[in-house]
Scaffold this active site. Structure first.
Site, PDB file in Angstrom:
ATOM      1  N   ASP A 127     -45.398   2.280 -64.457  1.00 20.77           N
ATOM      2  CA  ASP A 127     -45.544   3.607 -63.627  1.00 20.77           C
ATOM      3  C   ASP A 127     -46.889   3.554 -63.161  1.00 20.77           C
ATOM      4  O   ASP A 127     -47.367   4.339 -62.077  1.00 20.77           O
ATOM      5  CB  ASP A 127     -45.284   4.782 -64.449  1.00 20.77           C
ATOM      6  CG  ASP A 127     -43.965   5.011 -64.638  1.00 20.77           C
ATOM      7  OD1 ASP A 127     -43.197   4.150 -64.021  1.00 20.77           O
ATOM      8  OD2 ASP A 127     -43.463   5.643 -65.595  1.00 20.77           O
ATOM      9  N   ARG A 211     -37.743   4.395 -30.345  1.00 15.64           N
ATOM     10  CA  ARG A 211     -38.626   3.489 -30.003  1.00 15.64           C
ATOM     11  C   ARG A 211     -38.009   2.007 -29.953  1.00 15.64           C
ATOM     12  O   ARG A 211     -38.861   1.132 -29.577  1.00 15.64           O
ATOM     13  CB  ARG A 211     -39.879   3.569 -30.935  1.00 15.64           C
ATOM     14  CG  ARG A 211     -40.600   4.847 -30.896  1.00 15.64           C
ATOM     15  CD  ARG A 211     -41.974   4.554 -31.350  1.00 15.64           C
ATOM     16  NE  ARG A 211     -41.932   4.092 -32.875  1.00 15.64           N
ATOM     17  CZ  ARG A 211     -41.984   5.101 -33.719  1.00 15.64           C
ATOM     18  NH1 ARG A 211     -41.861   6.128 -33.713  1.00 15.64           N
ATOM     19  NH2 ARG A 211     -42.084   4.454 -35.167  1.00 15.64           N
ATOM     20  N   GLU A 222     -37.476   7.666 -57.555  1.00 20.53           N
ATOM     21  CA  GLU A 222     -36.531   8.353 -58.247  1.00 20.53           C
ATOM     22  C   GLU A 222     -36.703   9.705 -58.566  1.00 20.53           C
ATOM     23  O   GLU A 222     -35.901  10.521 -58.581  1.00 20.53           O
ATOM     24  CB  GLU A 222     -36.014   7.730 -59.518  1.00 20.53           C
ATOM     25  CG  GLU A 222     -37.186   7.567 -60.762  1.00 20.53           C
ATOM     26  CD  GLU A 222     -36.616   6.975 -61.981  1.00 20.53           C
ATOM     27  OE1 GLU A 222     -37.500   6.209 -62.376  1.00 20.53           O
ATOM     28  OE2 GLU A 222     -35.259   6.715 -62.340  1.00 20.53           O
TER      29      GLU A 222
END
Ligand code: ADP
Length: 323
Positions: A127, A211, A222
Site C-alpha cells: 500500500d 477525440r 478498491e
C-alpha cells in the site's frame, strides 16, 4: 542480546522473504540465534516458532509471499493476548523481535514496545502508506504487476474500441492506483483520498471517445467511493453515454503474488539488515525504512495506525497528461 525472533504479519508483500533472509543471516553474523515465528502474531501467542539457520533461508530471495506465513490476529489487539505472546518469548529467552509488515502490524509492534519489549519494525506493505519509509517493501513489484496488466488491457481495448475499468488494490490508500494510472497512461484515476464523481469520469471517457482515442482506461483503487463494479453499475444505467463499449477487470490478489523485482529484493535486504543493526545498537521501538535513499529509523509511536499522505499534485498531473 543472544536470541531474537522474526515474524511477517498482515497482508503479504513481495520481498518479505528477502527481508526474512536478511534478518536471519545478519542476526547469525552478529552471533545471535534467530527464531522464525509462523503466521505472524498468532504464532507468537501459540508459541509456534523454530530456530532458523542460514540454510533455512537459502533460495528464498526471489520468492513472493512469505515462507513464515502471515495472518491477521484479533487477539493481539488485546493486552492479554500480547502479554501471552511476551510470556512465550521470555520463556524461550528471546530478547528482541523483528516485525515485518504494514500499518496494522506496526501498530501491534508499537503496542509491544509500549510493554517494554525490544521490537523493531520492517516497513513492508504494497500500500505504501507507512510513515517512516518513502517506499515500502513490495510496492515496486505490485506496481509493475498492475502496470503490466494495464498495458495488456490497453492493447485489447484498442483492438475493440473499449473502455476498461481496472481495479487495483488499496482499501485506504490510492498510491498504487495513482502510480499505476500515471505509468499506464490512464484516462482517469479514482482513489479513496478524493471523492469520485461518476459523472465526471463518464465525461472524461466520452471526451476521449470523441477525440478519437482507440480506448479509455480508468484505474480505480478498491477503496475509492465507487469501486470498479460500482462504477460499472452506474455506467450501465447510462448506457450509450460513454461511446465506448465497457469492460471491468479486478486485478485483486494477482498484484501480491509476484516474485519480487530487483528493487524490492534490495530494499528488503537493506531494511532487514538495518533492523538487526538497530536491535544490536539498543535502538528499539522504531520502524526501519528508507527515506531519501537512506536506511533510517522512525519511532513506532509516530507510525502505527497512521497513514502517510498521498501527493495529490500527481493526480493533477495525471489529469493534464490525459489528452
Ligand atoms: P497490515 O500490517 O498489512 O496493515 P493489518 O492491519 O491486518 O495488516 O494488521 C495485522 C495484524 O496486526 C492484526 O491482525 C493484529 O494482530 C495486529 N494489529 C493491528 N493493529 C493493532 C493494534 N492497534 N494493536 C495491536 N495489534 C494490532
Amino acid at each position: 542480546m543472544q536470541r531474537i525472533a522474526v515474524l511477517t504479519s498482515g497482508g503479504d508483500a513481495p520481498g518479505m522473504n528477502a527481508a526474512i533472509r536478511a534478518v536471519v543471516r545478519t542476526g547469525i553474523a552478529k552471533g545471535w540465534e534467530v527464531f522464525g515465528v509462523q503466521h505472524g502474531y498468532a504464532g507468537l501467542i501459540a508459541d509456534d516458532m523454530q530456530p532458523m539457520g542460514a540454510r533455512d533461508v537459502g533460495g528464498i530471495i526471489g520468492l513472493g509471499g512469505t515462507i513464515l506465513g502471515s495472518a491477521r490476529c484479533p487477539e493481539f489487539r488485546t493486552a492479554e493476548g500480547r502479554q501471552q505472546a511476551l510470556d512465550k518469548l521470555k520463556r524461550r529467552g528471546i530478547e528482541g523481535l523483528v516485525v515485518i509488515g504494514g500499518n496494522g502490524s506496526q501498530a501491534g509492534a508499537d503496542a509491544v514496545a509500549q510493554m517494554g519489549f525490544p521490537v523493531v519494525g520492517v516497513a513492508s506493505t504494497i500500500d505504501n502508506d507507512l510513515i517512516g519509509s518513502d517506499i515500502t517493501i513490495g510496492v515496486d513489484t505490485a506496481l509493475n504487476i498492475a502496470l503490466e496488466a494495464i498495458d495488456r488491457l490497453k492493447i485489447t481495448a484498442s483492438s475493440h474500441h473499449r473502455a476498461f475499468l481496472v481495479e487495483v488494490m488499496g482499501r485506504g490508500c490510492g498510491y498504487l492506483a495513482l502510480m499505476a494510472g500515471i505509468a499506464g497512461g490512464a484516462e482517469a484515476i479514482c482513489i479513496p483520498e478524493v471523492e469520485t464523481d461518476p459523472e465526471a469520469v463518464a465525461t472524461i471517457i466520452r471526451a476521449a471517445y470523441e477525440r478519437g482515442k482507440p480506448h479509455a482506461v480508468v484505474v480505480i483503487a478498491e477503496g475509492a467511493k465507487y469501486n470498479a463494479e460500482g462504477l460499472a453499475a452506474y455506467f450501465t444505467q447510462h448506457a450509450g453515454r460513454l461511446g465506448f463499449d465497457l469492460r471491468t477487470t479486478i486485478l485483486g490478489h494477482v498484484q501480491r503474488g509476484g516474485a519480487p523485482g530487483a528493487f524490492d529484493r534490495l530494499l528488503a535486504t537493506r531494511i532487514g539488515a538495518g533492523a538487526t543493526d538497530h536491535l544490536a545498537r539498543g535502538q528499539y521501538g522504531v520502524l526501519v525504512g528508507q527515506i531519501k535513499s537512506q536506511i533510517v529509523a522512525t519511532p513506532l509511536v509516530e507510525v502505527g495506525g497512521k497513514q502517510k499522505p498521498l501527493d495529490l499534485s500527481l493526480l493533477e498531473l495525471a489529469r493534464i497528461l490525459e489528452q
